[in-house]
Design an enzyme around this catalytic site. Structure first.
Site, PDB file in Angstrom:
ATOM      1  N   GLU A   1      -2.066 -23.914  -1.513  1.00  0.00           N
ATOM      2  CA  GLU A   1      -0.765 -23.832  -2.189  1.00  0.00           C
ATOM      3  C   GLU A   1      -0.036 -25.145  -2.004  1.00  0.00           C
ATOM      4  O   GLU A   1       0.017 -25.661  -0.888  1.00  0.00           O
ATOM      5  CB  GLU A   1       0.147 -22.804  -1.502  1.00  0.00           C
ATOM      6  CG  GLU A   1      -0.125 -21.398  -1.730  1.00  0.00           C
ATOM      7  CD  GLU A   1       0.795 -20.559  -0.839  1.00  0.00           C
ATOM      8  OE1 GLU A   1       1.801 -21.073  -0.299  1.00  0.00           O
ATOM      9  OE2 GLU A   1       0.490 -19.373  -0.683  1.00  0.00           O
TER      10      GLU A   1
ATOM     11  N   ASN B   1       7.958 -12.683   1.505  1.00  0.00           N
ATOM     12  CA  ASN B   1       6.899 -13.578   1.040  1.00  0.00           C
ATOM     13  C   ASN B   1       7.348 -14.449  -0.129  1.00  0.00           C
ATOM     14  O   ASN B   1       8.448 -14.300  -0.654  1.00  0.00           O
ATOM     15  CB  ASN B   1       5.603 -12.800   0.741  1.00  0.00           C
ATOM     16  CG  ASN B   1       5.721 -11.851  -0.428  1.00  0.00           C
ATOM     17  OD1 ASN B   1       6.453 -12.096  -1.368  1.00  0.00           O
ATOM     18  ND2 ASN B   1       4.980 -10.753  -0.354  1.00  0.00           N
TER      19      ASN B   1
ATOM     20  N   GLY C   1       0.818  -1.210   0.000  1.00  0.00           N
ATOM     21  CA  GLY C   1       0.000   0.000   0.000  1.00  0.00           C
ATOM     22  C   GLY C   1       0.851   1.258   0.000  1.00  0.00           C
ATOM     23  O   GLY C   1       0.606   2.201  -0.765  1.00  0.00           O
TER      24      GLY C   1
ATOM     25  N   ASN D   1      -3.969 -15.761  -2.093  1.00  0.00           N
ATOM     26  CA  ASN D   1      -2.906 -14.949  -1.498  1.00  0.00           C
ATOM     27  C   ASN D   1      -3.210 -13.466  -1.752  1.00  0.00           C
ATOM     28  O   ASN D   1      -3.630 -13.097  -2.840  1.00  0.00           O
ATOM     29  CB  ASN D   1      -1.564 -15.322  -2.107  1.00  0.00           C
ATOM     30  CG  ASN D   1      -1.380 -16.828  -2.189  1.00  0.00           C
ATOM     31  OD1 ASN D   1      -2.161 -17.511  -2.859  1.00  0.00           O
ATOM     32  ND2 ASN D   1      -0.401 -17.350  -1.509  1.00  0.00           N
TER      33      ASN D   1
ATOM     34  N   HIS E   1      -1.114 -13.973   6.392  1.00  0.00           N
ATOM     35  CA  HIS E   1      -1.972 -13.082   5.603  1.00  0.00           C
ATOM     36  C   HIS E   1      -2.923 -12.266   6.479  1.00  0.00           C
ATOM     37  O   HIS E   1      -4.146 -12.388   6.333  1.00  0.00           O
ATOM     38  CB  HIS E   1      -2.808 -13.901   4.612  1.00  0.00           C
ATOM     39  CG  HIS E   1      -2.018 -14.692   3.613  1.00  0.00           C
ATOM     40  ND1 HIS E   1      -2.567 -15.700   2.850  1.00  0.00           N
ATOM     41  CD2 HIS E   1      -0.727 -14.598   3.227  1.00  0.00           C
ATOM     42  CE1 HIS E   1      -1.643 -16.211   2.041  1.00  0.00           C
ATOM     43  NE2 HIS E   1      -0.512 -15.561   2.249  1.00  0.00           N
TER      44      HIS E   1
HETATM   45  P1  FAE Z   1       3.135  -4.815   4.632  1.00  0.00           P
HETATM   46  O1  FAE Z   1       3.678  -5.364   3.361  1.00  0.00           O
HETATM   47  O2  FAE Z   1       3.128  -5.688   5.835  1.00  0.00           O
HETATM   48  O3  FAE Z   1       3.940  -3.472   4.954  1.00  0.00           O
HETATM   49  C1  FAE Z   1       3.777  -2.757   6.138  1.00  0.00           C
HETATM   50  C2  FAE Z   1       5.091  -2.090   6.483  1.00  0.00           C
HETATM   51  O4  FAE Z   1       4.868  -1.142   7.540  1.00  0.00           O
HETATM   52  C3  FAE Z   1       6.160  -3.055   6.988  1.00  0.00           C
HETATM   53  O5  FAE Z   1       7.351  -2.840   6.283  1.00  0.00           O
HETATM   54  C4  FAE Z   1       6.310  -2.692   8.479  1.00  0.00           C
HETATM   55  O6  FAE Z   1       7.616  -2.897   8.968  1.00  0.00           O
HETATM   56  C5  FAE Z   1       5.928  -1.236   8.483  1.00  0.00           C
HETATM   57  N1  FAE Z   1       5.403  -0.765   9.767  1.00  0.00           N
HETATM   58  C6  FAE Z   1       4.538  -1.374  10.597  1.00  0.00           C
HETATM   59  N2  FAE Z   1       4.278  -0.618  11.680  1.00  0.00           N
HETATM   60  C7  FAE Z   1       5.006   0.539  11.527  1.00  0.00           C
HETATM   61  C8  FAE Z   1       5.169   1.707  12.321  1.00  0.00           C
HETATM   62  N3  FAE Z   1       4.506   1.874  13.477  1.00  0.00           N
HETATM   63  N4  FAE Z   1       6.021   2.658  11.868  1.00  0.00           N
HETATM   64  C9  FAE Z   1       6.687   2.508  10.708  1.00  0.00           C
HETATM   65  N5  FAE Z   1       6.562   1.399   9.916  1.00  0.00           N
HETATM   66  C10 FAE Z   1       5.726   0.431  10.315  1.00  0.00           C
HETATM   67  O7  FAE Z   1       1.642  -4.306   4.447  1.00  0.00           O
HETATM   68  N6  FAE Z   1       1.032 -12.720   0.024  1.00  0.00           N
HETATM   69  C11 FAE Z   1       0.834 -13.083  -1.257  1.00  0.00           C
HETATM   70  O8  FAE Z   1      -0.025 -12.508  -1.927  1.00  0.00           O
HETATM   71  N7  FAE Z   1       1.589 -14.080  -1.827  1.00  0.00           N
HETATM   72  C12 FAE Z   1       2.536 -14.769  -1.125  1.00  0.00           C
HETATM   73  O9  FAE Z   1       3.216 -15.647  -1.678  1.00  0.00           O
HETATM   74  C13 FAE Z   1       2.735 -14.429   0.238  1.00  0.00           C
HETATM   75  N8  FAE Z   1       3.617 -15.111   1.003  1.00  0.00           N
HETATM   76  C14 FAE Z   1       3.865 -14.681   2.287  1.00  0.00           C
HETATM   77  C15 FAE Z   1       4.849 -15.332   3.038  1.00  0.00           C
HETATM   78  C16 FAE Z   1       5.152 -14.853   4.295  1.00  0.00           C
HETATM   79  C17 FAE Z   1       6.196 -15.568   5.120  1.00  0.00           C
HETATM   80  C18 FAE Z   1       4.506 -13.703   4.827  1.00  0.00           C
HETATM   81  C19 FAE Z   1       4.861 -13.163   6.179  1.00  0.00           C
HETATM   82  C20 FAE Z   1       3.539 -13.066   4.083  1.00  0.00           C
HETATM   83  C21 FAE Z   1       3.196 -13.554   2.820  1.00  0.00           C
HETATM   84  N9  FAE Z   1       2.224 -12.930   2.049  1.00  0.00           N
HETATM   85  C22 FAE Z   1       1.981 -13.346   0.766  1.00  0.00           C
HETATM   86  C23 FAE Z   1       1.428 -11.809   2.589  1.00  0.00           C
HETATM   87  C24 FAE Z   1       1.848 -10.450   2.023  1.00  0.00           C
HETATM   88  O10 FAE Z   1       3.241 -10.291   2.118  1.00  0.00           O
HETATM   89  C25 FAE Z   1       1.095  -9.350   2.787  1.00  0.00           C
HETATM   90  O11 FAE Z   1      -0.288  -9.559   2.578  1.00  0.00           O
HETATM   91  C26 FAE Z   1       1.464  -7.964   2.322  1.00  0.00           C
HETATM   92  O12 FAE Z   1       2.834  -7.712   2.490  1.00  0.00           O
HETATM   93  C27 FAE Z   1       0.669  -6.900   3.075  1.00  0.00           C
HETATM   94  O13 FAE Z   1       0.881  -5.653   2.448  1.00  0.00           O
HETATM   95  P2  FAE Z   1       0.604  -4.304   3.210  1.00  0.00           P
HETATM   96  O14 FAE Z   1       0.902  -3.185   2.294  1.00  0.00           O
HETATM   97  O15 FAE Z   1      -0.737  -4.362   3.840  1.00  0.00           O
END
Ligand code: FAE
Length: 543
Positions: free
Chosen positions: A398, A159, A62, A521, A483
């Protein structure tokens, strides 16, 4: 206003404009004799007292979409990210450590690893590590561990890159207030193009030893009458072929997953964030954790703690912004908003904030195959296949790797299921923290739905579940999610495009908007929704 304290908070003598154009810490790092950061992720360090037109909290999907599109519209953007920049190799020449040998780079502020699949042959595989601002956070709530990426690029760093657009007939159940024609005509294609999504070459899939495990998964799915689908990914498939040929360093084929990929995967650092930086209007301050956002006249004052790599707070800074985008992920955004409402900083946020959180129905399991169904000692860490039983059984599974480097005769699966439970974040004033009321027992519907696939496959194949992967005699990995979704749901906590009710100029633009499940996903849907919302916000709020 909170005063800047301690070391590390100074602006290294650079002007505010210097930070806004993103050149800050290159100079700072050079002065300190630190390794030179790669061009792809030059990091800044925002100055205490600075004013920025737009501040984005978090650098995941996002946040990256918001940064690129705002910058392209001419608006300077500063992103604050609590994790590291992940742009500098360690003494071993690698930025990220390997899944088979996790070190201090693996986990966010832990002294012992917390592997999602933490047992093998009935013994724990976790090990001691030095406490560090590592890339994977295993955040523990009462009834569930939520795995999240930490660093510039958010979840894209850790991921599997599986980039799945939900089947269109399921979309109304995912985001009921959003026009599906627009999403499938414009925003999903836009997200897929920008993320660099593509599918494995089926001929190579059929030939390479590295996908033997997925071919076994296909055979078993089809013999039980389930639909087997290839799943697109952001991994560079040509690079993976070259890994097999031995002409480039191995990443997916060397078990790199969970703790970062050193090559081959197009994380946000290589896509949205690189393009955002190229505009010259985007700066990112890593190791800055936002703790407060409060109205300050027509602006917002944002407080952030600057961290060192041991997790100590080295400075507390307050900056102002005309607009603030919450992009800290479902958990990060929800925690901030719930705390800020409860403590009176943002009192007009509505009662929907904190509600509607789900785990995308995640549940894991393994099956023990017969000796003639070996899954291979060599396994690509990037999954590329799934079993679709959503319509009949509420599960999409998956076919996941188990890249432990030896033959296990195991098939391993992460299922996404239609789990109906939704949890709520709330502020515990006595403890001074946000809690989530998810209960482990709420995974039972997910287990039942996953069983619609695997009980049948086991019956057809004459096989059994593995009981040694999540504990001793434990079949189901029901303690976790990869997720997290929801907590500031679209059209409830916000308006139809992510504007938070009650406080003009505040937006949510991450997985917190999605009410708990995407049927597949989630990151393509998070990206596509962010593309839709930011287009509207730029057209109406920033012109
Ligand atoms: P996200 O990518 O989590 O980004 C949020 C960011 O905000 C992070 O970098 C945090 O460190 C940062 N943050 C949090 N709090 C603060 C704060 N207070 N101050 C400053 N920074 C902060 O959010 N999804 C798929 O579609 N396909 C896959 O194959 C898949 N595999 C995955 C495997 C693993 C092991 C994991 C953990 C997740 C996986 N996901 C997968 C889920 C996907 O990575 C996740 O849905 C997205 O990254 C979420 O995106 P957002 O932008 O919501």
């Amino acid at each position: 206003m909170i005063k800047e304290t301690g070391r590390g908070g100074a602006s290294n003598g650079l002007t505010r404009r210097g930070f806004i154009t993103g050149t800050g810490s290159i100079l700072g790092a050079a002065t300190l004799g630190m390794p030179r950061a790669s061009a792809r992720t030059r990091a800044a360090s925002i100055a205490h007292g600075a004013h920025v037109p737009v501040l984005v909290i978090g650098t995941g999907y996002g946040g990256a979409v918001a940064a690129l599109r705002l910058a392209q519209a001419g608006v300077p953007v500063h992103l604050l990210e609590m994790g590291m920049a992940w742009d500098t190799p360690g003494p071993d020449g690698r930025i990220f450590c390997n899944t088979r040998s996790p070190d201090h780079r693996a986990y966010w502020l832990r002294t012992r690893t917390k592997a999602p699949l933490n047992y093998f042959l009935g013994s724990s595989i976790d090990r001691d590590v030095t406490r560090h601002t590592g890339v994977l956070d295993a955040e523990e709530f009462g009834g569930i561990i939520v795995y999240q990426g930490r660093g510039v690029g958010g979840g894209s760093l850790v991921n599997g890159g599986m980039a799945v657009t939900p089947r269109r007939e399921n979309f109304a159940g995912i985001l009921p207030s959003v026009n599906a024609d627009e999403m499938y005509g414009v925003y999903y294609p836009r997200a897929n193009a920008e993320l660099g999504v593509s599918a494995v070459d089926p001929a190579w899939f059929d030939a390479t030893p590295y996908y033997q495990y997925a071919r076994v998964g296909r055979k078993h799915a089809q013999r039980s009458g389930f639909r087997f689908t290839f799943v697109p990914d952001v991994y560079d498939w040509d690079y993976m072929k070259r890994e097999e040929a031995g002409t480039v360093p191995k990443s997916a084929l060397a078990a790199e997953i969970l703790y970062g990929n050193n090559h081959g995967k197009r994380s946000l650092q290589q896509t949205y964030l690189a393009r955002a930086r190229a505009t010259g209007r985007v700066a990112i301050s890593p190791l800055h954790r936002v703790t407060a956002v409060v109205p300050d006249g027509a602006r917002y004052a944002v407080t952030a703690e600057q961290l060192d790599t041991a997790g100590n707070v080295t400075a507390t800074k307050t900056v102002t912004a005309d607009r603030v985008f919450f992009a800290a992920g479902s958990v990060g955004t929800s925690k901030l908003l719930v705390k800020l409402r409860a403590t009176g900083a943002l009192p007009r946020l509505n009662d929907e904030v904190g509600r509607g959180w789900g785990d995308n129905g995640n549940v894991m399991c393994g099956r023990a195959n017969h000796m003639w169904d070996a899954t291979g000692a060599r396994q690509s860490a990037i999954p590329c296949a799934g079993i679709d039983n959503w319509a009949a059984g509420g599960a999409f599974a998956e076919v996941a790797p188990l890249p432990v480097g030896i033959e296990t005769y195991a098939s391993f699966y992460l299922s996404i299921t239609r789990n109906p439970h939704r949890a709520r974040f709330s502020w515990n004033a006595a403890a001074g923290r946000v809690e989530l009321d998810w209960q482990t027992a709420w995974k039972q519907p997910s287990i039942d739905m996953a069983k619609t696939i695997f009980d049948k496959i086991n019956a057809t194949e004459g096989t059994i579940y593995r009981t040694d992967l999540f504990g001793v005699y434990k079949i189901w990995g029901d303690h976790l999610t990869y997720h997290p979704l929801g907590g500031a749901v679209l059209n409830r906590a916000t308006d139809g495009h992510g504007r938070l009710h009650g406080h003009p100029g505040l937006y949510v633009i991450d997985g917190a908007l999605i009410p708990g499940n995407t049927t597949v996903n989630p990151f393509v849907t998070i990206t596509a929704l962010a593309e839709r919302n930011i287009e509207k916000i730029i057209a109406t709020d920033l012109r």
